[in-house]
Each structure stands twice: as structure tokens, then as C-alpha cells.
Scaffold this active site. Structure first.
Site, mmCIF file in Angstrom:
data_model
loop_
_atom_site.group_PDB
_atom_site.id
_atom_site.type_symbol
_atom_site.label_atom_id
_atom_site.label_comp_id
_atom_site.label_asym_id
_atom_site.label_seq_id
_atom_site.Cartn_x
_atom_site.Cartn_y
_atom_site.Cartn_z
ATOM 1 N N GLY A 102 -37.919 -32.140 43.892
ATOM 2 C CA GLY A 102 -37.939 -32.050 42.411
ATOM 3 C C GLY A 102 -39.629 -31.320 41.763
ATOM 4 O O GLY A 102 -39.997 -30.877 41.318
ATOM 5 N N ARG A 103 -40.295 -31.809 42.653
ATOM 6 C CA ARG A 103 -41.936 -32.159 42.857
ATOM 7 C C ARG A 103 -42.614 -31.856 44.191
ATOM 8 O O ARG A 103 -43.741 -31.727 44.436
ATOM 9 C CB ARG A 103 -42.580 -32.777 41.965
ATOM 10 C CG ARG A 103 -41.952 -34.427 42.390
ATOM 11 C CD ARG A 103 -42.298 -35.318 41.830
ATOM 12 N NE ARG A 103 -41.975 -36.535 41.716
ATOM 13 C CZ ARG A 103 -42.803 -37.548 42.077
ATOM 14 N NH1 ARG A 103 -43.762 -38.022 41.069
ATOM 15 N NH2 ARG A 103 -41.762 -39.473 42.165
ATOM 16 N N LYS A 122 -46.434 -32.891 47.995
ATOM 17 C CA LYS A 122 -45.736 -33.710 46.635
ATOM 18 C C LYS A 122 -46.846 -33.326 45.381
ATOM 19 O O LYS A 122 -48.011 -33.693 45.738
ATOM 20 C CB LYS A 122 -45.396 -35.427 46.752
ATOM 21 C CG LYS A 122 -44.566 -36.170 46.185
ATOM 22 C CD LYS A 122 -43.922 -37.311 46.763
ATOM 23 C CE LYS A 122 -43.713 -38.818 46.202
ATOM 24 N NZ LYS A 122 -42.466 -39.422 46.768
ATOM 25 N N ASP A 134 -41.657 -32.589 35.292
ATOM 26 C CA ASP A 134 -42.543 -31.817 35.590
ATOM 27 C C ASP A 134 -42.723 -31.230 36.330
ATOM 28 O O ASP A 134 -44.044 -30.871 36.734
ATOM 29 C CB ASP A 134 -43.823 -32.186 34.556
ATOM 30 C CG ASP A 134 -44.064 -34.104 35.088
ATOM 31 O OD1 ASP A 134 -43.728 -33.664 36.322
ATOM 32 O OD2 ASP A 134 -45.322 -34.678 34.926
ATOM 33 N N ARG A 185 -47.805 -34.423 53.359
ATOM 34 C CA ARG A 185 -47.054 -35.544 53.905
ATOM 35 C C ARG A 185 -46.656 -34.677 55.565
ATOM 36 O O ARG A 185 -46.554 -33.598 55.082
ATOM 37 C CB ARG A 185 -45.772 -36.388 53.301
ATOM 38 C CG ARG A 185 -45.942 -36.144 51.559
ATOM 39 C CD ARG A 185 -44.440 -37.308 51.443
ATOM 40 N NE ARG A 185 -43.530 -36.509 50.749
ATOM 41 C CZ ARG A 185 -42.285 -37.353 49.791
ATOM 42 N NH1 ARG A 185 -42.406 -38.501 49.868
ATOM 43 N NH2 ARG A 185 -41.494 -36.865 49.495
ATOM 44 N N ASP A 261 -31.107 -41.346 48.863
ATOM 45 C CA ASP A 261 -31.545 -39.693 48.621
ATOM 46 C C ASP A 261 -32.947 -40.774 49.443
ATOM 47 O O ASP A 261 -33.860 -39.307 49.789
ATOM 48 C CB ASP A 261 -32.157 -39.118 47.411
ATOM 49 C CG ASP A 261 -32.499 -40.004 46.607
ATOM 50 O OD1 ASP A 261 -31.599 -41.364 45.863
ATOM 51 O OD2 ASP A 261 -33.653 -40.254 46.086
ATOM 52 N N ASN A 262 -33.046 -41.819 49.745
ATOM 53 C CA ASN A 262 -35.225 -41.803 49.854
ATOM 54 C C ASN A 262 -34.781 -42.585 50.871
ATOM 55 O O ASN A 262 -35.616 -43.568 51.867
ATOM 56 C CB ASN A 262 -35.488 -43.279 48.951
ATOM 57 C CG ASN A 262 -36.001 -42.561 47.450
ATOM 58 O OD1 ASN A 262 -35.963 -41.291 47.190
ATOM 59 N ND2 ASN A 262 -36.075 -43.066 46.192
HETATM 60 P P1 AMP Z 1 -37.304 -40.536 43.173
HETATM 61 O O1 AMP Z 1 -36.680 -41.696 42.376
HETATM 62 O O2 AMP Z 1 -38.935 -40.410 43.048
HETATM 63 O O3 AMP Z 1 -37.065 -41.006 44.888
HETATM 64 O O4 AMP Z 1 -37.678 -39.525 42.814
HETATM 65 C C1 AMP Z 1 -35.521 -38.605 42.237
HETATM 66 C C2 AMP Z 1 -35.607 -37.647 42.109
HETATM 67 O O5 AMP Z 1 -35.750 -36.942 41.049
HETATM 68 C C3 AMP Z 1 -36.177 -36.819 43.900
HETATM 69 O O6 AMP Z 1 -35.207 -35.433 43.767
HETATM 70 C C4 AMP Z 1 -37.205 -35.970 43.185
HETATM 71 O O7 AMP Z 1 -37.635 -35.067 43.325
HETATM 72 C C5 AMP Z 1 -37.337 -36.079 41.462
HETATM 73 N N1 AMP Z 1 -38.800 -36.062 40.664
HETATM 74 C C6 AMP Z 1 -39.067 -37.324 40.766
HETATM 75 N N2 AMP Z 1 -40.423 -37.143 39.823
HETATM 76 C C7 AMP Z 1 -40.367 -36.300 39.222
HETATM 77 C C8 AMP Z 1 -41.684 -35.144 38.792
HETATM 78 N N3 AMP Z 1 -42.269 -35.873 38.108
HETATM 79 N N4 AMP Z 1 -40.637 -34.402 38.551
HETATM 80 C C9 AMP Z 1 -39.760 -33.292 38.830
HETATM 81 N N5 AMP Z 1 -38.796 -34.252 39.807
HETATM 82 C C10 AMP Z 1 -39.363 -35.152 40.037
HETATM 83 MG MG MG Z 2 -37.459 -40.016 46.086
#
Ligand code: AMP
Ligand code: MG
Length: 498
Positions: A102-103, A122, A134, A185, A261-262
Site C-alpha cells: 500500500g506504500r 517504503k 496515504d 529495503r 502478511d508480515n
Molecule cells: P502493516 O501493519 O504496516 O504491516 O500494514 C498492513 C497493510 O496496510 C499493508 O498492506 C500496508 O501496505 C498497508 N499500509 C500501512 N500503512 C499504510 C499507509 N500509510 N498507506 C497505505 N497503505 C498502508
Molecule cells: Mg506489513
């Protein structure tokens, strides 16, 4: 498919791009450019990571290469092919549906002496997978990811690496207004359990097979020779995940958001968010302020990884065929983890041989540490100086415990155990200091570096990077970085907000 950058026309380092993930096809990603940070500046770089990529020492300063623009989401170097991948996953135990980069933007895969490495930005803008986000990352979380990546590498723990952080005055709204940054990364692969879950969930079996074949051919080639390569793949991921978890537990690392997903299929630590290294030893420690149930508490991590492996097994089932066989491929997790953890803990105690009572000796030390909230890193580091002849030399260690009598009783057993293998104090100490780090990335250390960086001073980020690249070395003059956390460290709240 190797695109050779032409040095006569391309103002870029002579890297060889292979971009094998991009060759999988558009079911797996969307090609799109990153969004540049306005008026970017360097926050941090990792010369070690640059060297691993085969970049020359002046890679970030050569004006013609314009690395600052490249790694803040501006113009890519020739050969780069920016894309965002799609994945899904289970978050906090619940199916979350489609997620994806998403980013993040994959810039491509480059050939290095250490094998092919994918490079990813990222915080580089919105993608079709941004959902409500965002597309940005804040300076705070980007510095935390950068430092943790390089610190884990220094500890010898499998991890994605970080090449750089770039920053900008661009405002980003989280709990408060912060500023934007981009982390670069580096990893042999950014494929997560969730990539497989995505295609399985949508019954896209040809794509599932394509992805599994990609993983096998490029990352687990020995699985190709197995009777069922997909089953072999599951078992290989199971084993490397088990060893990763043993590494985490042995160094007191809490990931904080172990959603499927992590989790990397290569058993690498990935997606540093609200992670933490234990200060006082507390098996129930929850580093993520948003994790109200304590699902990802330190002591629960090994079980959660096993749970996540079940989700991966479920996703691979259409390729494997037999549910019983898939379950059987997960079974080695328990013994592999137990064996790896026992080996790491025995090394932490400086034991060179194995004895029946070792597990109890280790457990009893941990129990004492938990009861007295002894500092995890400092206790093991001081243990290296343990004098098997009782005396004042053991006071710095003994002082970490409230219940001195209980500690003394344990110390007698430990001394007897060392005596039985004729352990020589002076020989054991350096061995232990090579497995018990002096320096770990405690939250308060990162916090100080972040505060200074917000004021435009990035020196502390670099000091930490250097220090943590060699966490087992004494590094005289930096004692304060190896000391107990200050009172205010308890007030630091690290959440999913990033
Ligand atoms: P995370 O909890 O950081 O592993 O993120 C979970 C999901 O949310 C992943 O698909 C990320 O790409 C997306 N995500 C987290 N923060 C953002 C952001 N600020 N903008 C867009 N996507 C995000
Ligand atoms: Mg993640």
C-alpha cells in the site's frame, strides 16, 4: 532477462537488473512509478548494505547518479521497474482480505555477490493497494525500520536490510502531524505468507502454482527434487521460520505485528513496526501498544509463527493435495524450534557440552530473571564474567537480582555444571560475549535518535547504526548505550501507527 545499464547513456551505477518477480505477470502486481518526496534530503545510509549491493563507496554522493532522487521515489535508474505487489493475510488472527504494497514500490532485483537482491522503497506513495492509507511513512517509523534492519543483521539474525532513509518536510498526519520519509529495503525476496494466501483465497490456482514455482526455483531450489516440491517448500519455510523464532527469543526481540502478511517465506525478519527488544525480562511483554489482547507477546511469538505456518499450509493445500501431508510438513517446527532455542540458550550460558539438567538450569535462570525483572541483555552479558569460584567478582551479576539467596542457589548449580565440563572462565567469557550482545536497539536509544532527527540532526542515527553493526564488541566509550533504560523509557508507547 538481464537488463544491462549502458554506461555511455545511463547516469547510473553499473548494476545488473534481473527483475524476476516482475516477469511473473500482472496478476501479481501493478506497475506504477513511486511518488517523489518533495525537496528530499538524506537521513541515513548503510555503507554495509551498499557494499553488499556492489555499490561503490561514493554511490550516494555522485551527482550524476542522483541517488537522492532515486531513493526518495523520484527518477529511477535505468533497469529499475517499479511495481507494487498484491497480497492478503490474517491480521490478529482474523482474515483481513486483500492488503498488498500500500506504500511500497519494488524497484527491481539486482545481481550481487551475495545473490540476487530485491530493492524496495517504503513510504513512496499510494498504490492500488493503499486502501484508506496515504501511501506515506513517517520519519520516526522509517528510522526505526532502518536501525532495526541493520541491528538485526549485526546480530546475525536473518532480516531484510536497509540501504537508506530519505526525508522531506512533507507533512503526514498520524496521531499528530509528522513528516514523510522513505526507507529503502533490500532482501533476496519480499514474498510473504500473505502472497500465497491471496491467490489461494481467490481460487486462483494457476497463479498460486506460478508463485510457488518462483519461490522454489529461485529461493528453495533443492525442493524441486522432492517427490512433492510444494510439500517440500512448506517444510523448508517451516524450518527457517522455526530457526528465526529461536533467534528472536534468544536475543529478546519482540516483532509486535506477526500477521501473516508480515512473515517472510525466507524466514527473514520483515516489516519493522512496533517491535522492541526486552529491557526487563518479562515473558508476557507486549511491545505493540495497539495489541490489547497481547496476541503477539514475547512468549507467544513461537506459537503465533506456528499458527501462521498453518495459514500458509492452508494456502498451499491446492498444490499439495493431502491435508494430512501438509500438517505433517509443519510438524518439524516444534523440534526444530526447541532444538535451535536450546542450542542458543546453552551458548548464552557458555555451555560447551549437553547435559540432561541443562533445560532446567536455563529455565530456572529465566524464572529468576522474570521474578526480579532483571534486564535481559545486561544479565546475559554480565554472565560472561561469572567466576566459578564464588566471590565478589560475581557481584555485578548478583546485584541484578532482588532475591539474592535464590540467585546464589542458582549460581552454585551453574558453577557445578561448568565444573563438570571443566569450563575455564577466561576461555568461556569471550565465547559468551560473541553470542550475548552488549548493545541492542532499545526503544529509548531509537527515541533519542528520532528526536534529534526531527530537529535536523542525523548524527545519532548514524552513531547507533555503527554501534549496532558490531553489537558483540566492547566498543569502549559507548557504555551509556549498553546501560539500563532510563525511567522515561517506560513512557514510550509504540503502536502500529507508522
Ligand atoms: P502493516 O501493519 O504496516 O504491516 O500494514 C498492513 C497493510 O496496510 C499493508 O498492506 C500496508 O501496505 C498497508 N499500509 C500501512 N500503512 C499504510 C499507509 N500509510 N498507506 C497505505 N497503505 C498502508
Ligand atoms: Mg506489513
Amino acid at each position: 532477462m538481464i537488463a544491462e545499464a549502458d554506461p555511455s547513456t545511463a547516469a547510473a551505477p553499473p548494476l545488473r537488473w534481473s527483475n524476476r518477480f516482475a516477469s511473473l505477470g500482472t496478476s501479481f502486481y501493478t506497475e506504477l512509478p513511486a511518488q517523489a518526496l518533495p525537496d528530499p534530503h538524506w537521513v541515513a545510509t548503510s555503507p554495509e548494505c551498499a557494499q553488499m549491493l556492489g555499490l561503490p563507496a561514493d554511490w550516494d554522493t555522485r551527482p550524476d547518479w542522483n541517488a537522492l532522487a532515486v531513493f526518495s521515489g523520484g527518477a529511477p535508474w535505468p533497469g529499475m521497474r517499479p511495481l507494487a505487489s498484491v497480497y492478503s493475510g490474517h491480521q490478529f488472527g482474523v482474515w483481513a482480505g486483500q492488503l498488498g504494497d500500500g506504500r511500497a514500490h519494488w524497484l527491481g532485483e539486482v545481481q550481487t555477490a551475495a545473490g540476487p537482491m530485491e530493492i524496495q522503497l517504503k513510504g513512496s506513495g499510494r498504490t492500488p493497494y493503499s486502501r484508506m492509507g496515504d501511501g506515506r511513512a513517517v520519519l520516526r517509523s522509517s528510522i526505526r525500520e532502518f536501525l532495526a534492519s541493520e541491528a538485526m543483521a549485526g546480530l546475525g539474525i536473518p532480516t531484510t536490510r536497509a540501504l537508506a532513509v530519505t526525508g522531506s518536510a512533507l507533512p503526514v498526519l498520524r496521531e499528530e502531524v509528522e513528516t514523510a520519509a522513505v526507507v529503502t529495503r533490500v532482501s533476496p525476496s519480499f514474498i510473504r505468507f500473505g502472497h500465497f494466501e491471496h491467490f489461494a483465497h481467490h481460487d486462483l490456482h494457476p497463479q498460486l502454482r506460478t508463485l510457488a514455482d518462483h519461490a522454489i526455483d529461485h529461493h528453495f531450489p533443492s525442493c524441486r527434487d522432492a517427490a512433492n516440491p510444494y510439500l517440500a517448500l512448506l517444510e523448508a519455510v517451516t524450518l527457517c521460520t522455526a530457526r528465526l523464532l529461536a533467534d528472536w527469543q534468544a536475543v529478546g526481540f519482540c516483532h509486535g505485528v506477526m500477521n501473516t502478511d508480515n512473515l517472510s517465506i525466507l524466514g527473514l525478519t520483515i516489516d519493522y513496526g512496533p517491535y522492541g527488544f526486552l529491557d526487563a525480562y518479562d515473558p508476557g511483554h507486549v511491545c505493540n501498544h495497539s495489541d490489547h489482547q497481547g496476541r503477539y507477546a514475547y512468549a507467544r511469538q513461537p506459537g503465533v509463527a506456528f499458527w501462521n505456518l498453518h495459514a500458509l499450509a492452508q494456502a498451499l493445500l491446492p498444490l499439495i493435495g493431502e491435508p494430512d501431508e501438509a500438517l505433517a510438513a509443519l510438524e518439524p517446527y516444534k523440534s526444530e524450534f526447541a532444538q535451535a532455542l536450546t542450542a542458543r540458550m546453552a551458548a548464552k550460558l557458555g555451555l560447551a557440552t549437553q547435559e540432561e539438567g541443562d533445560a532446567a538450569l536455563i529455565d530456572d535462570l529465566l524464572r529468576r530473571m522474570a521474578a526480579d525483572r532483571a534486564d535481559f541483555t545486561i544479565t546475559f552479558r554480565r554472565l560472561a564474567d561469572f567466576d566459578s569460584t564464588p566471590g565478589a567478582r560475581n557481584d555485578p551479576l548478583r546485584d541484578l537480582f532482588v532475591d539474592r539467596e535464590a540467585f546464589d542457589a542458582w549460581a552454585v548449580r551453574y558453577a557445578e555444571r561448568l565444573g563438570r565440563e571443566r569450563s575455564v572462565d577466561a576461555e568461556r567469557a569471550p565465547r559468551m560475549n560473541r553470542v550475548n550482545p552488549k548493545f541492542v536497539l532499545r526503544n529509548h536509544l531509537a527515541e533519542v535518535a528520532i528526536r534529534r532527527a526531527r530537529e535536523g540532526d542525523f548524527a545519532e542515527v548514524d552513531t547507533l547504526r555503527r554501534l549496532l553493526a558490531r553489537p558483540f564488541d566492547a566498543q569502549p566509550g559507548f557504555e551509556a548505550y549498553a546501560s539500563f533504560p532510563p525511567e522515561w523509557a517506560q513512557q514510550i508507547e509504540v503502536s502500529c501507527s507508522s
